[in-house]
Design a protein around this motif. Structure first.
Motif, PDB file in Angstrom:
ATOM      1  N   ALA A   1      34.908   7.817  11.850  1.00  0.00           N
ATOM      2  CA  ALA A   1      35.397   8.621  10.725  1.00  0.00           C
ATOM      3  C   ALA A   1      34.270   8.820   9.714  1.00  0.00           C
ATOM      4  CB  ALA A   1      36.565   7.913  10.069  1.00  0.00           C
ATOM      5  N   LYS A   2      34.076  10.060   9.332  1.00  0.00           N
ATOM      6  CA  LYS A   2      33.050  10.343   8.319  1.00  0.00           C
ATOM      7  C   LYS A   2      33.583   9.946   6.942  1.00  0.00           C
ATOM      8  CE  LYS A   2      30.418  14.059  10.417  1.00  0.00           C
ATOM      9  NZ  LYS A   2      30.900  14.084  11.790  1.00  0.00           N
ATOM     10  N   ASP A   3      32.665   9.799   5.998  1.00  0.00           N
ATOM     11  CA  ASP A   3      33.082   9.465   4.630  1.00  0.00           C
ATOM     12  C   ASP A   3      34.068  10.496   4.088  1.00  0.00           C
ATOM     13  OD1 ASP A   3      31.711   7.024   4.058  1.00  0.00           O
ATOM     14  OD2 ASP A   3      29.838   8.139   4.093  1.00  0.00           O
ATOM     15  N   THR A   4      33.857  11.762   4.460  1.00  0.00           N
ATOM     16  CA  THR A   4      34.769  12.806   3.962  1.00  0.00           C
ATOM     17  C   THR A   4      36.192  12.556   4.478  1.00  0.00           C
ATOM     18  OG1 THR A   4      33.901  14.111   5.795  1.00  0.00           O
ATOM     19  CG2 THR A   4      33.113  14.685   3.602  1.00  0.00           C
ATOM     20  N   THR A   5      36.304  12.069   5.726  1.00  0.00           N
ATOM     21  CA  THR A   5      37.623  11.762   6.304  1.00  0.00           C
ATOM     22  C   THR A   5      38.286  10.628   5.539  1.00  0.00           C
ATOM     23  OG1 THR A   5      36.658  12.288   8.459  1.00  0.00           O
ATOM     24  CG2 THR A   5      38.809  11.196   8.473  1.00  0.00           C
ATOM     25  N   ILE A   6      37.481   9.585   5.260  1.00  0.00           N
ATOM     26  CA  ILE A   6      38.025   8.421   4.551  1.00  0.00           C
ATOM     27  C   ILE A   6      38.436   8.828   3.131  1.00  0.00           C
ATOM     28  CG2 ILE A   6      37.493   6.099   3.684  1.00  0.00           C
ATOM     29  CD1 ILE A   6      35.616   5.783   6.137  1.00  0.00           C
ATOM     30  N   MET A   7      37.619   9.675   2.493  1.00  0.00           N
ATOM     31  CA  MET A   7      37.953  10.136   1.140  1.00  0.00           C
ATOM     32  C   MET A   7      39.212  11.012   1.164  1.00  0.00           C
ATOM     33  SD  MET A   7      34.098  10.776  -0.206  1.00  0.00           S
ATOM     34  CE  MET A   7      34.498  11.869  -1.526  1.00  0.00           C
ATOM     35  N   ALA A   8      39.347  11.809   2.217  1.00  0.00           N
ATOM     36  CA  ALA A   8      40.543  12.659   2.340  1.00  0.00           C
ATOM     37  C   ALA A   8      41.782  11.774   2.514  1.00  0.00           C
ATOM     38  CB  ALA A   8      40.393  13.604   3.529  1.00  0.00           C
TER      39      ALA A   8
ATOM     40  N   THR B   1      32.083   8.203  -7.189  1.00  0.00           N
ATOM     41  CA  THR B   1      32.918   6.999  -7.357  1.00  0.00           C
ATOM     42  C   THR B   1      33.079   6.287  -6.014  1.00  0.00           C
ATOM     43  OG1 THR B   1      34.132   8.079  -9.127  1.00  0.00           O
ATOM     44  CG2 THR B   1      35.169   6.153  -8.139  1.00  0.00           C
ATOM     45  N   TYR B   2      33.413   7.064  -4.995  1.00  0.00           N
ATOM     46  CA  TYR B   2      33.609   6.489  -3.661  1.00  0.00           C
ATOM     47  C   TYR B   2      32.347   5.745  -3.208  1.00  0.00           C
ATOM     48  CZ  TYR B   2      33.885   6.353   1.453  1.00  0.00           C
ATOM     49  OH  TYR B   2      33.845   5.948   2.770  1.00  0.00           O
ATOM     50  N   TYR B   3      31.197   6.422  -3.332  1.00  0.00           N
ATOM     51  CA  TYR B   3      29.956   5.796  -2.864  1.00  0.00           C
ATOM     52  C   TYR B   3      29.577   4.571  -3.685  1.00  0.00           C
ATOM     53  CZ  TYR B   3      29.185   9.434   0.574  1.00  0.00           C
ATOM     54  OH  TYR B   3      29.328  10.247   1.671  1.00  0.00           O
ATOM     55  N   SER B   4      29.892   4.603  -4.972  1.00  0.00           N
ATOM     56  CA  SER B   4      29.569   3.456  -5.813  1.00  0.00           C
ATOM     57  C   SER B   4      30.407   2.236  -5.380  1.00  0.00           C
ATOM     58  CB  SER B   4      29.797   3.817  -7.285  1.00  0.00           C
ATOM     59  OG  SER B   4      30.414   2.768  -7.970  1.00  0.00           O
ATOM     60  N   TYR B   5      31.680   2.476  -5.048  1.00  0.00           N
ATOM     61  CA  TYR B   5      32.543   1.379  -4.587  1.00  0.00           C
ATOM     62  C   TYR B   5      32.085   0.863  -3.226  1.00  0.00           C
ATOM     63  CZ  TYR B   5      36.159   1.685  -8.235  1.00  0.00           C
ATOM     64  OH  TYR B   5      36.848   1.634  -9.421  1.00  0.00           O
ATOM     65  N   VAL B   6      31.808   1.789  -2.321  1.00  0.00           N
ATOM     66  CA  VAL B   6      31.388   1.405  -0.966  1.00  0.00           C
ATOM     67  C   VAL B   6      30.077   0.615  -1.009  1.00  0.00           C
ATOM     68  CG1 VAL B   6      30.514   2.340   1.226  1.00  0.00           C
ATOM     69  CG2 VAL B   6      32.670   3.167   0.292  1.00  0.00           C
ATOM     70  N   ASP B   7      29.156   1.091  -1.839  1.00  0.00           N
ATOM     71  CA  ASP B   7      27.874   0.392  -1.966  1.00  0.00           C
ATOM     72  C   ASP B   7      28.077  -1.039  -2.472  1.00  0.00           C
ATOM     73  OD1 ASP B   7      24.963   0.292  -1.961  1.00  0.00           O
ATOM     74  OD2 ASP B   7      25.163   0.179  -4.143  1.00  0.00           O
ATOM     75  N   SER B   8      28.975  -1.193  -3.452  1.00  0.00           N
ATOM     76  CA  SER B   8      29.247  -2.541  -3.983  1.00  0.00           C
ATOM     77  C   SER B   8      29.884  -3.425  -2.925  1.00  0.00           C
ATOM     78  CB  SER B   8      30.178  -2.455  -5.193  1.00  0.00           C
ATOM     79  OG  SER B   8      29.571  -1.692  -6.198  1.00  0.00           O
ATOM     80  N   LEU B   9      30.760  -2.860  -2.105  1.00  0.00           N
ATOM     81  CA  LEU B   9      31.407  -3.645  -1.042  1.00  0.00           C
ATOM     82  C   LEU B   9      30.387  -4.088   0.011  1.00  0.00           C
ATOM     83  CD1 LEU B   9      34.679  -1.544  -0.751  1.00  0.00           C
ATOM     84  CD2 LEU B   9      34.547  -3.944  -1.474  1.00  0.00           C
ATOM     85  N   LYS B  10      29.381  -3.250   0.232  1.00  0.00           N
ATOM     86  CA  LYS B  10      28.302  -3.656   1.156  1.00  0.00           C
ATOM     87  C   LYS B  10      27.474  -4.770   0.534  1.00  0.00           C
ATOM     88  CE  LYS B  10      27.752   0.796   3.400  1.00  0.00           C
ATOM     89  NZ  LYS B  10      26.985   2.036   3.331  1.00  0.00           N
ATOM     90  N   ARG B  11      27.201  -4.637  -0.770  1.00  0.00           N
ATOM     91  CA  ARG B  11      26.388  -5.651  -1.439  1.00  0.00           C
ATOM     92  C   ARG B  11      27.097  -7.001  -1.508  1.00  0.00           C
ATOM     93  NH1 ARG B  11      24.157  -3.401  -6.931  1.00  0.00           N
ATOM     94  NH2 ARG B  11      23.475  -5.568  -7.072  1.00  0.00           N
ATOM     95  N   LEU B  12      28.422  -6.977  -1.427  1.00  0.00           N
ATOM     96  CA  LEU B  12      29.193  -8.233  -1.427  1.00  0.00           C
ATOM     97  C   LEU B  12      29.439  -8.738   0.001  1.00  0.00           C
ATOM     98  CD1 LEU B  12      31.820  -7.271  -4.148  1.00  0.00           C
ATOM     99  CD2 LEU B  12      30.225  -9.189  -4.331  1.00  0.00           C
ATOM    100  N   PHE B  13      28.848  -8.047   0.989  1.00  0.00           N
ATOM    101  CA  PHE B  13      29.018  -8.423   2.400  1.00  0.00           C
ATOM    102  C   PHE B  13      30.476  -8.355   2.855  1.00  0.00           C
ATOM    103  CE2 PHE B  13      25.267 -10.721   0.833  1.00  0.00           C
ATOM    104  CZ  PHE B  13      24.297 -10.219   1.683  1.00  0.00           C
ATOM    105  N   VAL B  14      31.231  -7.386   2.311  1.00  0.00           N
ATOM    106  CA  VAL B  14      32.623  -7.203   2.744  1.00  0.00           C
ATOM    107  C   VAL B  14      32.638  -6.267   3.949  1.00  0.00           C
ATOM    108  CG1 VAL B  14      34.925  -6.388   2.069  1.00  0.00           C
ATOM    109  CG2 VAL B  14      33.460  -7.538   0.382  1.00  0.00           C
ATOM    110  N   ILE B  15      31.849  -5.185   3.833  1.00  0.00           N
ATOM    111  CA  ILE B  15      31.728  -4.245   4.951  1.00  0.00           C
ATOM    112  C   ILE B  15      30.245  -4.072   5.268  1.00  0.00           C
ATOM    113  CG2 ILE B  15      33.856  -2.939   4.586  1.00  0.00           C
ATOM    114  CD1 ILE B  15      32.237  -0.865   3.017  1.00  0.00           C
ATOM    115  N   GLU B  16      29.965  -3.592   6.467  1.00  0.00           N
ATOM    116  CA  GLU B  16      28.570  -3.307   6.831  1.00  0.00           C
ATOM    117  C   GLU B  16      28.540  -2.061   7.705  1.00  0.00           C
ATOM    118  OE1 GLU B  16      26.876  -6.523   9.144  1.00  0.00           O
ATOM    119  OE2 GLU B  16      28.794  -6.942  10.087  1.00  0.00           O
TER     120      GLU B  16
END
Length: 428
Positions: free
Chosen positions: A236-243, A256-271
């Motif tokens: 799924a592309k980011d556009t799909t997830i945002m939709a 906003t979406y990218y800022s949240y996703v980036d933070s979740l990566k920095r916390l090692f929640v998603i990769e």
């Protein structure tokens, strides 16, 4: 984890041991609650816990006037959650230069730090290790009768008839509970399952706003994680997830979406799992976008607000197929970490795909499909053989060491076409 709890041996123990003999300092990163401190404490002779609230005033005083004071103590010295005082990074680097020894410091951290706050990268002096939540072998659920290391060294090894001890219910429970050391040590099943939910709350309500001081909405964090979980391990592309987020929960802007996703990566929640694009003479081009996966399948389960019971229906099992793939990715990452393992996926425009391409640092690699049930094994094997054929037709790419389908089944065997079928409950 309390002192009375039994220490669970981790794959990272060997890696840490190895690097402590080679380099001045080791940094262990990874999601919170994955056991970094517990493991690091076993190797250290003195400890500085920056999150100790009783000592924070005292620590702050030294950070203001003489940070190097906090690095004093018997070596190896553990600096826990070092990112709370980024200035210590350069202090450790300098101390390693001055003391000229190996295994002097262990640092732990559960966030990726803003590099701009650090003067120097620490290359050659500080080695980074990633501790993931526990694999099924570490949690004692996989019997480890088939070693991925041996498969690479001896692809023709005999695996026929090796059995897993895990039933489908066991596997579902293990994925919902996750590889959190704390959950393994809990007595009853209900408590074991709560850890992942607690983790999700913790990340959403406090950690994600602490990471860079930007206040983020906890409900929105959960919505984003839920949308990613609904598209878990898919392309799924980011556009799909945002939709998905917009359709169900109201609009979200791209920044906003990218800022949240980036933070979740920095916390090692998603990769991110990147696409493997070898130079294959294929009629269709490769997809090389990233796939988002959770560092532990239990986070996806918690984000979807599901329980083991919810996966026991036909629709539930279908969803569990994606959770199972995430579990396989976690375990393969843990088992190959010592050999510099990394995982990507293969997908071309004719929709031929391979879930996992497991690369070792010496250039060897294997093609692996993750198929939960028996009925899907054939489909997985055909995908592997198709991609293998494309590779064989090209002299420039080395052939994969082996082809395998990881399953939730109970018996391992090698098919007539050479594809290995391996229950995840046998792997180590």
């Amino acid at each position: 984890m309390g002192a009375s709890m039994k220490y669970i041996a981790r794959y990272l123990d060997d890696e840490l041991n190895q690097w402590m003999n080679v380099i001045g300092a080791v940094l262990i990163v990874g999601p919170k609650w994955s056991g970094k401190t517990t493991t690091a404490e076993r190797y250290s002779k003195s400890v500085l816990k920056l999150q100790d609230i009783d000592k924070q005033e005292q620590y702050q005083m030294w950070l203001d006037i003489r940070p190097s004071k906090l690095l004093e103590g018997e070596k190896p010295r553990l600096i826990d959650e070092w990112q709370m005082a980024p200035i210590l990074w350069d202090g450790v680097r300098n101390a390693v230069d001055e003391l000229q020894g190996e295994g002097l410091y262990i640092l732990t951290g559960s966030t990726v730090v803003d590099e701009s706050k650090i003067m120097h990268s620490g290359t050659g002096r500080i080695h980074r290790l990633l501790m993931r939540p526990m694999s099924l072998y570490e949690s004692g659920e996989s019997n480890g009768k088939i070693s991925i290391e041996e498969l690479f060294d001896n692809p023709k090894m005999e695996i026929d008839g090796i059995e897993s001890d895990l039933t489908m219910d066991d596997l579902i429970f293990a994925a919902c509970r996750g590889g959190w050391p704390d959950s393994i040590n809990k007595k009853n099943d209900k408590d074991k399952l709560l850890i992942a939910y607690n983790y999700l709350d913790n990340i959403s309500e406090s950690d994600i706003s602490k990471i860079d001081g930007v206040k983020r909405d906890s409900d929105r964090v959960k919505l984003i994680l839920k949308a990613i979980a609904r598209n878990n391990s898919t392309l799924a592309k980011d556009t799909t997830i945002m939709a998905d987020i917009s359709a169900n929960f109201g609009d979200i802007s791209k920044p906003t979406y990218y800022s949240y996703v980036d933070s979740l990566k920095r916390l090692f929640v998603i990769e991110d799992l990147s696409g493997w694009a070898p130079n294959i003479r294929s009629k269709s081009s490769m997809r090389s976008g990233n796939k988002k996966v959770f560092i532990d399948p239990s986070i996806a389960v918690a984000a979807l607000n599901m329980s083991p019971k919810a996966f026991n229906t036909i629709d539930g099992l279908k969803t569990f197929g994606f959770i199972f793939e995430n579990l396989c990715i976690r375990d393969l990452s843990v088992y190959t970490s010592k050999f510099g393992g990394s995982i990507s996926y293969y997908h071309d425009n004719s929709d031929t795909e391979v879930d996992c391409v497991v690369h070792l640092n010496d250039g060897r690699y294997a093609l692996i499909e993750c198929k939960l049930g028996k009925t899907k094994i054939e489909e997985g094997a055909q995908n592997l053989l198709k991609v293998n054929k494309l590779i064989e037709a090209n002299d420039e790419i080395r052939n994969p060491s082996f082809l395998a389908v990881l399953t939730g089944g109970e018996i391992a065997y090698t098919r007539k076409d050479g594809v290995k079928v391996i229950p995840i409950g046998c792997l180590k």
